[in-house]
Design a protein around this motif. Sequence first.
Motif, mmCIF file in Angstrom:
data_model
loop_
_atom_site.group_PDB
_atom_site.id
_atom_site.type_symbol
_atom_site.label_atom_id
_atom_site.label_comp_id
_atom_site.label_asym_id
_atom_site.label_seq_id
_atom_site.Cartn_x
_atom_site.Cartn_y
_atom_site.Cartn_z
ATOM 1 N N TYR A 91 0.784 8.791 4.564
ATOM 2 C CA TYR A 91 0.085 7.522 4.323
ATOM 3 C C TYR A 91 -0.788 7.144 5.523
ATOM 4 O O TYR A 91 -1.983 6.854 5.371
ATOM 5 N N ASN A 128 0.818 -1.215 0.000
ATOM 6 C CA ASN A 128 0.000 0.000 0.000
ATOM 7 C C ASN A 128 0.852 1.267 0.000
ATOM 8 O O ASN A 128 0.544 2.249 -0.685
ATOM 9 N N ARG A 129 1.910 1.234 0.803
ATOM 10 C CA ARG A 129 2.777 2.412 0.869
ATOM 11 C C ARG A 129 3.462 2.670 -0.478
ATOM 12 O O ARG A 129 3.653 3.828 -0.872
ATOM 13 N N ASN A 136 1.061 6.970 -6.469
ATOM 14 C CA ASN A 136 -0.072 7.888 -6.687
ATOM 15 C C ASN A 136 0.319 9.330 -6.379
ATOM 16 O O ASN A 136 -0.040 10.262 -7.099
ATOM 17 N N ASP A 137 1.086 9.477 -5.295
ATOM 18 C CA ASP A 137 1.463 10.822 -4.863
ATOM 19 C C ASP A 137 2.392 11.472 -5.887
ATOM 20 O O ASP A 137 2.251 12.658 -6.213
ATOM 21 N N THR A 176 -4.696 0.492 -0.720
ATOM 22 C CA THR A 176 -4.457 1.694 -1.518
ATOM 23 C C THR A 176 -4.414 1.238 -2.966
ATOM 24 O O THR A 176 -3.607 0.377 -3.328
ATOM 25 N N GLY A 211 -6.470 5.581 -4.773
ATOM 26 C CA GLY A 211 -6.213 5.909 -3.378
ATOM 27 C C GLY A 211 -6.864 4.945 -2.415
ATOM 28 O O GLY A 211 -6.980 3.749 -2.700
ATOM 29 N N ARG A 249 -4.876 7.070 5.705
ATOM 30 C CA ARG A 249 -5.531 5.800 6.057
ATOM 31 C C ARG A 249 -6.483 5.980 7.244
ATOM 32 O O ARG A 249 -7.648 5.574 7.179
ATOM 33 N N TYR A 303 0.867 4.161 -2.657
ATOM 34 C CA TYR A 303 0.610 5.539 -2.211
ATOM 35 C C TYR A 303 1.686 6.477 -2.784
ATOM 36 O O TYR A 303 1.380 7.559 -3.287
#
Lengths: 251, 205
Positions: A210, A39-40, A46-47, A148, A153, A214, A43
């Motif tokens: 993150y 997920n990180r 995406n960021d 994520t 997201g 969350r 993230y």
Amino acid sequence: MLKNRMQLKCLLSALCIALFTGCASTSKTANNDPHESMNRKIYAFNDTLDKKFIEPIAKKYVTVTPAVVRKGVTNFFDNASYLNTITNDILQGKPKAFFKDTGRFIVNSSLGIGGLFDPATSLGMPLREEDLGQTFGKWGAGEGAYLTLPFMGPSSYRDVSAPVMGIFTNPLTYLAAVVTVPAGVVSAINTRANLLDASRLRDQAALDPYAFVREAWRQQREYSLYDGNPPGDGFDDFIDGESDAAILRIY
Amino acid sequence: MGKVNFYRIAIFFLVFSTFTARSWGVDDPLNGEDIVTNLHDVLLMAMKSEKNAGYTGRMNIIKDVVSESFNFPLISKVVLGDKWKKLSNEHKREFVRVMTTLSIATYAHYFSSYSGQKFVIVDRKSRNNSLALGTSLISSNGERTSLKYLLRKSKNRWFIVNVISEGISDLSLKKAEYSYIIEKEGVQSLLKRLRVKIKALEELG
């Protein structure tokens, strides 16, 4: 109020792409985030994508588009996606909300000129949001593990299929691609533009964005699930209990 | 997005502030409701001071309130959970100090202008040493943002221990963030990051 709640949620749940994953069993961790490592990474992806491409476009959009136009665009896409809320009103067994939301859709589609304006709010029919994830929640489904998703997201096992229904209940989906694709792009940019202040605040406030996103997404999701009035609101735990944990969570 | 909406979103990410009646030259508050009401009054005062006061001026307006009305030792303990026990007394004191400064800086930064907002108390639940106070921040256009304050009585005095806005608990957010950083990088790194955050808020004004 609901509008801004939606905006926060949108910040956290991001732009609209359909994705579906099965509801596999959840291996619980302290944060119910067994996929945290992956997920990180997503993230961060995406960021980066957002910072390099989407956010600059959204900022440019804001500078070249008058606020009144952006408001109209927001109203239009909110209205176009409102059948999703109405359908989920039915699935959740909310007749009162169903009639009110249907009234809103009719009023804004007609008097509001295809949804560009929002006379329904001043007539006592404010914007609400229901989706399939909330419906599953009403039916008793647990949140499941936190996810994520690329481009989208925050989500969870329970909520991941919600955008699919959002797409199928949106009339714009059934128009020719020559309309649907540009409309989708404008909708995405407009949504991101509406969230510029929120994302700036996130960037300023969060030490670990993150974890911040969350936690905020989960709490907001739970709050929305019960339309702001959860059954056990935590007051008794807080008032009766002297434990520190009771301080953390209350509605 | 207008200033009003900016405040509505800002409040999701904000936290503690408060103020003690001492700052206003009256006796200690008799109940928790006074603490919250006074906090709101001081926030409005800081907002109305706007650019005349600047960031430093707003800091000065709210710092006593924040530092005296929130129970930062308890807040710190709750936020760090199990990790609190493992800290040395020196680190505990430092963490409480940094949390206090961060809260003051956060309020001073975000509550920087006034456009007709007002606070109202909407409900109240209390028993023994605990109080949950529901309030709303009402913007000039009538929009309401729900703010719930949790207070605990300690040594005969009420203190704010958490703020929940639109269902989002500030302490839960901090706990989620800080736990990960301490676990991965240690308490010194967390303190360093918090200081950087405070500095950034100061520079933003």
